[in-house]
Motif scaffolding. Structure first.
Motif, PDB file in Angstrom:
ATOM      1  N   GLU A  88       0.765  -1.108  -0.161  1.00 61.96           N
ATOM      2  CA  GLU A  88      -0.072   0.072   0.009  1.00 61.96           C
ATOM      3  C   GLU A  88       0.766   1.377  -0.032  1.00 61.96           C
ATOM      4  N   ASP A  89       2.074   1.142   0.436  1.00 63.80           N
ATOM      5  CA  ASP A  89       3.084   2.192   0.432  1.00 63.80           C
ATOM      6  C   ASP A  89       3.539   2.562  -1.087  1.00 63.80           C
ATOM      7  N   TYR A  90       3.205   1.888  -2.081  1.00 63.45           N
ATOM      8  CA  TYR A  90       3.514   2.217  -3.416  1.00 63.45           C
ATOM      9  C   TYR A  90       2.282   2.043  -4.523  1.00 63.45           C
ATOM     10  N   MET A  91       1.181   2.128  -3.841  1.00 64.47           N
ATOM     11  CA  MET A  91      -0.177   2.382  -4.796  1.00 64.47           C
ATOM     12  C   MET A  91      -0.798   3.383  -4.171  1.00 64.47           C
ATOM     13  N   THR A  92      -1.678   4.088  -5.015  1.00 65.98           N
ATOM     14  CA  THR A  92      -2.725   5.141  -4.640  1.00 65.98           C
ATOM     15  C   THR A  92      -3.716   4.421  -3.781  1.00 65.98           C
ATOM     16  N   SER A  93      -4.190   5.025  -2.904  1.00 73.25           N
ATOM     17  CA  SER A  93      -5.350   4.564  -2.212  1.00 73.25           C
ATOM     18  C   SER A  93      -6.548   4.149  -2.921  1.00 73.25           C
ATOM     19  N   SER A  94      -6.825   4.548  -4.027  1.00 70.88           N
ATOM     20  CA  SER A  94      -8.052   4.129  -4.684  1.00 70.88           C
ATOM     21  C   SER A  94      -7.519   2.543  -5.363  1.00 70.88           C
ATOM     22  N   PHE A  95      -6.449   2.605  -6.039  1.00 73.55           N
ATOM     23  CA  PHE A  95      -6.031   1.311  -6.646  1.00 73.55           C
ATOM     24  C   PHE A  95      -5.865   0.330  -5.539  1.00 73.55           C
ATOM     25  N   TYR A  96      -5.367   0.549  -4.501  1.00 69.24           N
ATOM     26  CA  TYR A  96      -5.124  -0.276  -3.394  1.00 69.24           C
ATOM     27  C   TYR A  96      -6.362  -0.870  -3.028  1.00 69.24           C
ATOM     28  N   GLY A  97      -7.419   0.107  -2.803  1.00 67.01           N
ATOM     29  CA  GLY A  97      -8.678  -0.445  -2.413  1.00 67.01           C
ATOM     30  C   GLY A  97      -9.425  -1.370  -3.342  1.00 67.01           C
ATOM     31  N   SER A  98      -9.273  -1.071  -4.656  1.00 67.05           N
ATOM     32  CA  SER A  98      -9.758  -1.932  -5.849  1.00 67.05           C
ATOM     33  C   SER A  98      -9.178  -3.150  -5.731  1.00 67.05           C
ATOM     34  N   THR A  99      -7.842  -3.263  -5.555  1.00 66.74           N
ATOM     35  CA  THR A  99      -7.194  -4.676  -5.305  1.00 66.74           C
ATOM     36  C   THR A  99      -7.641  -5.298  -4.357  1.00 66.74           C
ATOM     37  N   GLN A 100      -7.825  -4.864  -3.246  1.00 65.80           N
ATOM     38  CA  GLN A 100      -8.205  -5.614  -1.942  1.00 65.80           C
ATOM     39  C   GLN A 100      -9.535  -5.994  -2.189  1.00 65.80           C
ATOM     40  N   SER A 101     -10.444  -5.273  -2.819  1.00 67.36           N
ATOM     41  CA  SER A 101     -12.101  -5.816  -3.013  1.00 67.36           C
ATOM     42  C   SER A 101     -11.873  -6.974  -3.819  1.00 67.36           C
ATOM     43  N   LYS A 102     -10.959  -7.019  -4.827  1.00 62.39           N
ATOM     44  CA  LYS A 102     -10.990  -8.115  -5.598  1.00 62.39           C
ATOM     45  C   LYS A 102     -10.417  -9.609  -5.010  1.00 62.39           C
ATOM     46  N   LYS A 103      -9.277  -8.979  -4.361  1.00 59.67           N
ATOM     47  CA  LYS A 103      -8.836 -10.097  -3.319  1.00 59.67           C
ATOM     48  C   LYS A 103      -9.791 -10.729  -2.451  1.00 59.67           C
ATOM     49  N   ASP A 104     -10.527 -10.154  -1.830  1.00 61.37           N
ATOM     50  CA  ASP A 104     -11.547 -10.653  -0.798  1.00 61.37           C
ATOM     51  C   ASP A 104     -12.517 -11.457  -1.532  1.00 61.37           C
ATOM     52  N   GLY A 105     -12.518 -11.659  -2.584  1.00 64.10           N
ATOM     53  CA  GLY A 105     -13.734 -12.585  -3.324  1.00 64.10           C
ATOM     54  C   GLY A 105     -13.074 -13.662  -3.564  1.00 64.10           C
ATOM     55  N   HIS A 106     -11.629 -14.066  -3.597  1.00 61.28           N
ATOM     56  CA  HIS A 106     -10.907 -15.246  -3.802  1.00 61.28           C
ATOM     57  C   HIS A 106     -10.896 -15.994  -2.543  1.00 61.28           C
TER      58      HIS A 106
END
Length: 194
Positions: A94-112
């Motif tokens: 998360e230190d290397y990503m914008t907060s919106s991009f990090y949030g979108s990757t986490q929402s995709k990750k939670d579905g797996h």
């Protein structure tokens, strides 16, 4: 015949990679030496900032450059593409990503569902970054960086798979450079269409 075309395409990509890397190094080195020469010749008296002028934040100025962009991306790519490395690293993605991009990757990750393969391993090598030559990143707030690297993936019961990745990273600057979008362009190397 198809294998020869793929091999030829890879050889051309590697050659272009080397040439662009050399040019980027040569131009950045030339620019740095020009700046040093100019600093030595300056005799101006620095004016004190007035009450109305806000002094520049030295951290912001220091981070808004090609070296910081390169360092951020060199940390981001393994953290993003190598899950075992990211899991065991002290660095946080998360230190290397914008907060919106990090949030979108986490929402995709939670579905797996979680899956643990003890033999799973991925190695990244030959990471290269390409920015259009005329881009002065210190004057930009958003930059697209074409990134190429080799992956070698191993998992239990499967043969090792080697693959060349070509990825377009959109990087934004606020207090430092952070990735806001990742687009896989690997199909371009195989002659596919987007």
């Amino acid at each position: 015949m198809r294998q020869k075309k793929i091999l030829l395409g890879l050889l051309i990509l590697i050659s272009v990679t080397g040439i662009i890397g050399f040019l980027m190094f040569a131009f950045s080195h030339e620019e740095d030496s020009t700046k040093e020469d100019t600093k030595g010749q300056e005799t101006e008296v620095k004016k004190e900032p007035s009450a109305k002028e806000e002094p520049l934040d030295p951290v912001k100025v220091d981070n808004h450059n090609i070296a910081t962009l390169n360092a951020q991306l060199r940390e981001f790519v393994p953290l993003f593409y190598n899950a075992p490395y990211a899991k065991n690293s002290d660095k946080k993605i998360e230190d290397y990503m914008t907060s919106s991009f990090y949030g979108s990757t986490q929402s995709k990750k939670d579905g797996h569902e979680g899956y643990e393969d003890q033999d799973y391993a991925i190695q990244l090598s030959g990471i290269s970054f390409y920015i259009p030559l005329m881009t002065d990143v210190s004057k930009e707030t958003t930059v697209n960086v074409l990134t190429s690297f080799q992956t070698s993936i191993r998992s239990s019961g499967n043969p090792e798979v080697n693959r060349t990745m070509l990825v377009d990273l959109t990087v934004e600057y606020s207090d430092t450079w952070r990735v806001s979008k990742v687009t896989d362009r690997s199909e371009m190397m195989m002659g596919g269409n987007e």
